[in-house]
Write an enzyme that holds these catalytic residues in place. Structure first.
Site, PDB file in Angstrom:
ATOM      1  N   HIS A  88       0.810  -1.218   0.000  1.00 27.22           N
ATOM      2  CA  HIS A  88       0.000   0.000   0.000  1.00 27.22           C
ATOM      3  C   HIS A  88       0.850   1.278   0.000  1.00 27.22           C
ATOM      4  O   HIS A  88       0.340   2.360  -0.266  1.00 27.22           O
ATOM      5  CB  HIS A  88      -0.982  -0.001   1.181  1.00 27.22           C
ATOM      6  N   ASP A 115       0.284  -7.618   1.153  1.00 27.41           N
ATOM      7  CA  ASP A 115       0.707  -6.229   1.368  1.00 27.41           C
ATOM      8  C   ASP A 115       2.222  -6.103   1.386  1.00 27.41           C
ATOM      9  O   ASP A 115       2.797  -5.384   2.211  1.00 27.41           O
ATOM     10  CB  ASP A 115       0.107  -5.678   2.666  1.00 27.41           C
ATOM     11  N   SER A 140       4.703   2.612   7.912  1.00 25.63           N
ATOM     12  CA  SER A 140       4.372   1.457   7.076  1.00 25.63           C
ATOM     13  C   SER A 140       5.562   1.054   6.215  1.00 25.63           C
ATOM     14  O   SER A 140       6.172   1.884   5.545  1.00 25.63           O
ATOM     15  CB  SER A 140       3.187   1.784   6.169  1.00 25.63           C
TER      16      SER A 140
END
Length: 494
Positions: free
Chosen positions: A126, A156, A233
């Site tokens: 993402h 992911d 992230s």
């Protein structure tokens, strides 16, 4: 004169010796001669219990110093795009037709971890999913343009590459060895700050939080209370040895910022996905050929009826006819308890274990049937029920139950369009179950995202939160057609 005292001295000496001898023989009966009792001496441990051993605080200095050298700041830029909108009301649609809107380029940022000295970097899907340009900045402020080598939405995970040599990198640790209460570090670039290190403990394992809305998603997070914020992230979850045990991916928060818990993808899954992406260009997902039900979606009465509250393991709701489980003798109503000797109590634990293998691999499975334990060997397959290696885009094709191919340049000129993907075949799957779409349909967009290749279709579906709307046309027919599908179901396939 002195001779008169000599007998006295001799007598006194003999008397003293005799007294000491008698005292030594009878000291246990003479309380005034008892020696003082020595105070008990013990090691000053934190706990006297054999069940709980106290541990001194961990020293994070070396792990932190090494980790920040291998964690990079990722900055992304998306390309501007034009989307097409059409009124749902047929009258206004005929009157005004379609309208186009321009969405300008967007900026984003995240973190990444260098995993090899020759410039391979792992991050979250993402973080780079829509990026037209990706740059990475190292801890020493050096900035380089990175290529997106490959990415997988269901886990992911994405892999980047920079043209550099002899980079500091981080070694993979074994996420199976991570224990509850263990100290870990979260390293990344939160809130566009420089490299930041936070510490916490592992508070849970095999967590599924439903954040990955892609079809056939894999979620089995390590949950920690190390502070993680937007920008973290793709960063590193590190043990006190400085090894990579997870990729930080999500936070549980009502505000969007850290509120107590963060979630990381276990390093054993990350390493397997990275190897697949580098070797095959796509994640080679393996399936047992079963369907299971999330117990949280069931009523207490249904849980009792199925025996889920009385049996350990994962309840099997159904088996695929062409799957490995059916061929190995596993049936609906059984409970899978072990994969290769590792216990699985929940659906996420089962998912995590199977995700480590490829189609064609054989695994040992233990299961319960009517209270009796059985053991068998299952050959894992891909989504299509074979052991073949699937190329990019074929994973989603198998899940949707359809085949796709890009339009040729001649077809684009013929239909006066500049993009589109043709549906070449429809089998059993989500499309057939939820729509009346026919072979030959040309998909122009999904949720207003233009589609030009099967790979783009795969990537677009990976970003959609639950419901997807296909817009397109049938050659030779007038007007646009719309089909809606729901990607998330109560029954999940594994």
């Amino acid at each position: 004169m002195k001779f008169k005292f000599f007998p006295v001295v001799i007598t006194a000496a003999l008397t003293s010796i005799g007294t000491l001898f008698l005292a030594g023989q009878f000291d246990h009966e003479l309380p005034f001669l008892q020696q003082k009792q020595q105070l008990p001496v013990n090691y000053a441990s934190f706990s006297t219990s054999d069940l709980v051993k106290g541990q001194p605080p961990a020293d994070f200095e070396n792990a932190a110093a090494a980790s920040v050298q291998a964690v990079v700041h990722i900055k992304t830029q998306t390309a501007g795009r034009t989307v097409t909108a059409r009124f749902d009301n047929d009258f206004f649609g005929d009157l005004f037709g379609t309208r186009q809107y321009y969405i300008p380029p967007q900026m984003g940022s995240g973190s990444g971890v260098v995993i090899s000295p020759d410039g391979y970097i792992v991050t979250n899907y993402h973080v780079v999913s829509n990026a037209a340009k990706v740059t990475v900045t190292f801890n020493n402020r050096y900035t380089a343009v990175a290529d997106v080598v490959a990415k997988d939405a269901s886990t992911d995970i994405a892999v980047l590459k920079v043209d550099q040599k002899n980079l500091p990198y981080m070694e993979f640790g074994n996420s199976d060895d991570v224990k509850l209460g263990q100290w870990v570090l979260a390293v990344g670039y939160p809130l566009t700050l420089d490299a930041t290190v936070t510490a916490g403990i592992v508070s849970a394992k095999s967590r599924a939080i439903g954040i990955n809305k892609t079809a056939s998603a894999i979620e089995s997070f390590i949950q920690t209370d190390a502070a993680v914020n937007p920008g973290n992230s793709g960063g590193a979850l590190v043990n006190t040895k400085g090894q990579l045990v997870g990729i930080n991916s999500a936070i549980a928060s009502p505000t969007g910022s850290y509120a107590g818990y963060s979630y990381a993808i276990p390093s054993n899954i990350v390493q397997k996905v990275v190897n697949d992406l580098l070797k095959y260009g796509s994640f080679q997902r393996a399936y047992l050929g079963i369907e299971y039900i999330d117990p949280n979606s069931l009523t207490p009465q249904k849980i009792e009826e199925l025996g889920i509250d009385k049996n350990p393991g994962v309840y099997i709701a159904a088996v695929r006819n062409n799957g490995g489980a059916a061929k190995a003798g596993i049936k609906a109503g059984d409970f899978i308890t072990d994969i290769n000797g590792i216990g699985v109590r929940t659906e996420t634990e089962l998912q995590e274990q199977v995700a480590r293998y490829r189609p064609g691999d054989n695994i040992s499975v233990s299961y319960l049937r009517n209270g009796k334990t059985y053991h068998t060997t299952v050959q894992l397959t891909n989504i299509n029920g074979t052991t073949a290696i699937l190329e990019k885009g074929q994973q989603t094709a198998g899940l949707l139950g359809a085949s796709f191919q890009p339009l040729s340049a001649a077809d684009k000129r013929k239909f006066n369009i500049d993009h589109g993907v043709a549906v070449t075949n429809i089998n059993d799957g989500i499309i057939a179950q939820q729509t009346n779409m026919r072979k030959g349909f040309v998909i122009l967009s999904v949720n207003n995202y233009s589609v030009n290749t099967p790979e783009e279709l795969d990537q677009i579906l990976a970003k959609i939160d639950g419901n997807a709307q296909f817009a397109g046309f049938y050659p030779g027919s007038n007007g646009l057609y719309y089909y809606g599908i729901k990607l998330g179901q109560d029954t999940e396939e594994q």
